[in-house]
Design a protein around this motif. Structure first.
Motif, PDB file in Angstrom:
ATOM      1  N   GLN A  37       0.759  -1.156   0.264  1.00  0.00           N
ATOM      2  CA  GLN A  37      -0.070  -0.111   0.073  1.00  0.00           C
ATOM      3  C   GLN A  37       0.733   1.377  -0.032  1.00  0.00           C
ATOM      4  N   GLY A  38       2.189   1.091  -0.207  1.00  0.00           N
ATOM      5  CA  GLY A  38       3.263   2.286  -0.257  1.00  0.00           C
ATOM      6  C   GLY A  38       3.805   2.694   1.051  1.00  0.00           C
ATOM      7  N   ILE A  39       3.512   1.814   2.158  1.00  0.00           N
ATOM      8  CA  ILE A  39       4.257   2.361   3.381  1.00  0.00           C
ATOM      9  C   ILE A  39       5.883   2.013   3.225  1.00  0.00           C
ATOM     10  N   GLN A  40       6.832   2.802   3.343  1.00  0.00           N
ATOM     11  CA  GLN A  40       8.238   2.525   3.173  1.00  0.00           C
ATOM     12  C   GLN A  40       9.086   2.934   4.288  1.00  0.00           C
ATOM     13  N   ASP A  41       8.865   3.552   5.144  1.00  0.00           N
ATOM     14  CA  ASP A  41       9.491   3.761   6.417  1.00  0.00           C
ATOM     15  C   ASP A  41       9.907   2.579   7.100  1.00  0.00           C
ATOM     16  N   GLU A  42      11.069   2.136   7.237  1.00  0.00           N
ATOM     17  CA  GLU A  42      11.413   1.045   7.845  1.00  0.00           C
ATOM     18  C   GLU A  42      11.122   1.056   9.452  1.00  0.00           C
ATOM     19  N   ARG A  43      11.298   2.234   9.940  1.00  0.00           N
ATOM     20  CA  ARG A  43      10.993   2.274  11.559  1.00  0.00           C
ATOM     21  C   ARG A  43       9.744   2.161  11.508  1.00  0.00           C
ATOM     22  N   VAL A  44       8.693   2.653  10.800  1.00  0.00           N
ATOM     23  CA  VAL A  44       7.332   2.269  11.270  1.00  0.00           C
ATOM     24  C   VAL A  44       7.035   1.051  10.986  1.00  0.00           C
ATOM     25  N   LEU A  45       7.539   0.237   9.861  1.00  0.00           N
ATOM     26  CA  LEU A  45       7.049  -1.000   9.519  1.00  0.00           C
ATOM     27  C   LEU A  45       7.579  -1.997  10.508  1.00  0.00           C
ATOM     28  N   ASP A  46       8.791  -1.621  11.030  1.00  0.00           N
ATOM     29  CA  ASP A  46       9.409  -2.568  11.955  1.00  0.00           C
ATOM     30  C   ASP A  46       8.487  -2.058  13.271  1.00  0.00           C
ATOM     31  N   ALA A  47       8.187  -1.174  13.821  1.00  0.00           N
ATOM     32  CA  ALA A  47       7.509  -0.926  15.099  1.00  0.00           C
ATOM     33  C   ALA A  47       6.216  -1.601  14.933  1.00  0.00           C
ATOM     34  N   MET A  48       5.383  -1.823  13.759  1.00  0.00           N
ATOM     35  CA  MET A  48       4.259  -2.189  13.749  1.00  0.00           C
ATOM     36  C   MET A  48       4.307  -3.647  13.745  1.00  0.00           C
ATOM     37  N   MET A  49       5.386  -4.199  13.350  1.00  0.00           N
ATOM     38  CA  MET A  49       5.949  -5.578  13.556  1.00  0.00           C
ATOM     39  C   MET A  49       6.115  -6.080  14.869  1.00  0.00           C
ATOM     40  N   ALA A  50       6.369  -5.069  15.672  1.00  0.00           N
ATOM     41  CA  ALA A  50       6.753  -5.241  16.958  1.00  0.00           C
ATOM     42  C   ALA A  50       5.635  -5.107  17.743  1.00  0.00           C
ATOM     43  N   VAL A  54       4.596  12.231   9.167  1.00  0.00           N
ATOM     44  CA  VAL A  54       5.253  13.296  10.368  1.00  0.00           C
ATOM     45  C   VAL A  54       6.537  13.055  10.656  1.00  0.00           C
ATOM     46  N   CYS A  55       7.216  11.599  10.369  1.00  0.00           N
ATOM     47  CA  CYS A  55       8.499  11.586  10.524  1.00  0.00           C
ATOM     48  C   CYS A  55       9.344  11.176   9.258  1.00  0.00           C
ATOM     49  N   GLU A  56       8.703  11.759   8.058  1.00  0.00           N
ATOM     50  CA  GLU A  56       9.386  11.717   6.881  1.00  0.00           C
ATOM     51  C   GLU A  56      10.901  12.609   7.010  1.00  0.00           C
ATOM     52  N   ASN A  57      11.867  11.912   6.794  1.00  0.00           N
ATOM     53  CA  ASN A  57      13.010  12.815   6.762  1.00  0.00           C
ATOM     54  C   ASN A  57      13.318  13.283   8.253  1.00  0.00           C
ATOM     55  N   ARG A  58      13.013  12.721   9.078  1.00  0.00           N
ATOM     56  CA  ARG A  58      13.446  13.464  10.744  1.00  0.00           C
ATOM     57  C   ARG A  58      13.345  12.296  11.571  1.00  0.00           C
ATOM     58  N   VAL A  59      13.823  12.577  12.538  1.00  0.00           N
ATOM     59  CA  VAL A  59      13.870  11.693  13.770  1.00  0.00           C
ATOM     60  C   VAL A  59      13.254  12.591  14.638  1.00  0.00           C
ATOM     61  N   PRO A  60      11.903  12.603  14.940  1.00  0.00           N
ATOM     62  CA  PRO A  60      11.115  13.260  16.099  1.00  0.00           C
ATOM     63  C   PRO A  60      11.493  12.630  17.367  1.00  0.00           C
ATOM     64  N   VAL A  61      12.021  13.603  18.443  1.00  0.00           N
ATOM     65  CA  VAL A  61      12.296  13.092  19.594  1.00  0.00           C
ATOM     66  C   VAL A  61      11.048  13.226  20.701  1.00  0.00           C
ATOM     67  N   LYS A  62      10.253  14.442  20.575  1.00  0.00           N
ATOM     68  CA  LYS A  62       9.010  14.600  21.401  1.00  0.00           C
ATOM     69  C   LYS A  62       7.620  14.665  20.580  1.00  0.00           C
ATOM     70  N   VAL A  63       6.808  13.712  20.960  1.00  0.00           N
ATOM     71  CA  VAL A  63       5.690  13.656  20.151  1.00  0.00           C
ATOM     72  C   VAL A  63       4.634  13.677  20.858  1.00  0.00           C
ATOM     73  N   LEU A  64       3.301  14.295  20.286  1.00  0.00           N
ATOM     74  CA  LEU A  64       2.164  14.120  20.826  1.00  0.00           C
ATOM     75  C   LEU A  64       1.027  13.473  20.173  1.00  0.00           C
ATOM     76  N   GLU A  65       0.380  12.597  20.671  1.00  0.00           N
ATOM     77  CA  GLU A  65      -0.830  12.033  20.210  1.00  0.00           C
ATOM     78  C   GLU A  65      -2.308  12.465  20.774  1.00  0.00           C
ATOM     79  N   ARG A 106       0.427   5.408   8.004  1.00  0.00           N
ATOM     80  CA  ARG A 106       0.441   6.556   6.899  1.00  0.00           C
ATOM     81  C   ARG A 106       0.677   7.872   7.862  1.00  0.00           C
ATOM     82  N   MET A 107       0.170   7.832   9.013  1.00  0.00           N
ATOM     83  CA  MET A 107       0.272   9.321   9.582  1.00  0.00           C
ATOM     84  C   MET A 107       1.497   9.094  10.357  1.00  0.00           C
ATOM     85  N   ILE A 108       1.918   8.285  10.970  1.00  0.00           N
ATOM     86  CA  ILE A 108       3.265   8.256  11.605  1.00  0.00           C
ATOM     87  C   ILE A 108       4.274   8.699  10.518  1.00  0.00           C
ATOM     88  N   SER A 109       4.121   7.782   9.297  1.00  0.00           N
ATOM     89  CA  SER A 109       5.197   8.184   8.408  1.00  0.00           C
ATOM     90  C   SER A 109       5.364   9.362   7.762  1.00  0.00           C
TER      91      SER A 109
END
Ligand code: SAH
Length: 272
Positions: free
Chosen positions: A77-90, A132-143, A127-130
């Protein structure tokens, strides 16, 4: 809170069901409250017979396989960010829904979590996490809108400081319970309150994810974004769209419209 139900019905041969609700073009029906109690997997209503040790042993393996299939679908479905995919696998999504719905946890669907609210569809979370995190490493996030705590748990896999706000007391407590079970309390700081006001004492945030749809993105949240930070939120009532905002300066924000979505409403105040 959890009551014992039938053996975890992850079995081979469920592939088609998993692919079923994936909609083309990235358009999603997120957080809809419909169809969820309809005729689901018959196995989930099966009596607790023949539930012997091997079933229990298979539970972990099967959920991991189902999660792997969910990750493959997200990639398709086009999700490419490995950090997000790894997180959702975990994160074991089936542990965030009622046991009667666990068999459907890895479908691309929103599911009820009580109080007329839903756990977001996996694609929407990714989609949402990818975004906001595109090309950056956010340290502090609000949901805003923690619900059952799933998205906060995903964020906490690779973000150092996750703050999540929930306005319904029962869900705040449910999220707390789920996050504690995943040993994520501490990493995720949960607040019971109206997230439309943000957390001014903790701002600025590198990223803000709003998990419920308002007519307008609250100004307080735009103000609590760090410069260079990103916010994503569904906007609208019946017709909704994901909006991605980037704060470009002290008083400037860049706005981009993304896919059509369907979320539960963002509401003011709290509910005990
Ligand atoms: N993030 C969740 C999705 C929960 S659905 C997940 O991981 O699946 C959206 C949630 O937003 C609901 O629980 C709803 O109660 C909450 N919500 C709506 N308006 C809110 C507000 N103003 N402040 C905090 N939470 C809010």
């Amino acid at each position: 809170m959890r009551k014992p139900v039938a053996p975890f019905p992850f079995a081979s041969g469920t592939t088609n069901r998993f692919g079923r609700s994936s909609l083309g073009g990235g358009v999603s029906a997120a957080n809809s409250n419909t169809r969820v109690f309809g005729p689901g997997n018959p196995a989930s209503n099966a009596p607790l017979v023949g539930h012997h040790r091997s079933t229990t042993v298979n539970l972990g393996l099967n959920s991991e396989r189902s999660r792997g299939m969910m990750i493959q679908r997200l990639r398709n479905q086009g999700i490419q960010d490995e950090r997000v995919l790894d997180a959702m696998m975990a994160v074991p999504r089936h542990m965030f829904v009622d046991e009667g719905l666990a068999s459907r946890a890895y479908e691309d669907a929103a599911l009820p979590i009580g109080h007329s609210q839903t756990i977001s569809q996996p694609w929407v979370v990714a989609r949402m996490i990818s975004a906001v995190c595109e090309n950056r490493v956010p340290v502090k996030v609000l949901e805003v809108g923690a619900g059952c705590g799933y998205q906060a748990a995903v964020l906490a896999q690779f973000i150092k400081e996750v703050h999540a706000v929930e306005r319904i007391r029962g869900l705040y407590e449910l999220a707390r319970e789920h996050l504690r079970a995943q040993k994520l309390i501490g990493r995720v700081r949960l607040t019971f309150g109206d997230g439309m006001a943000g957390l001014p004492g903790i701002a600025p945030f590198d990223a803000i994810v709003i998990a419920a749809a308002g007519i307008k993105i609250p100004q307080a949240l735009l103000e609590q974004l760090a410069i260079g930070g990103r916010l994503i939120a569904p906007e609208g009532t019946t017709a909704q769209r994901l909006i991605l905002i980037e704060r470009t300066g002290a008083a400037t924000w860049h706005r981009e419209e993304l896919e059509s979505v369907r979320f539960v409403p963002l509401r003011p105040g709290t509910q005990s």
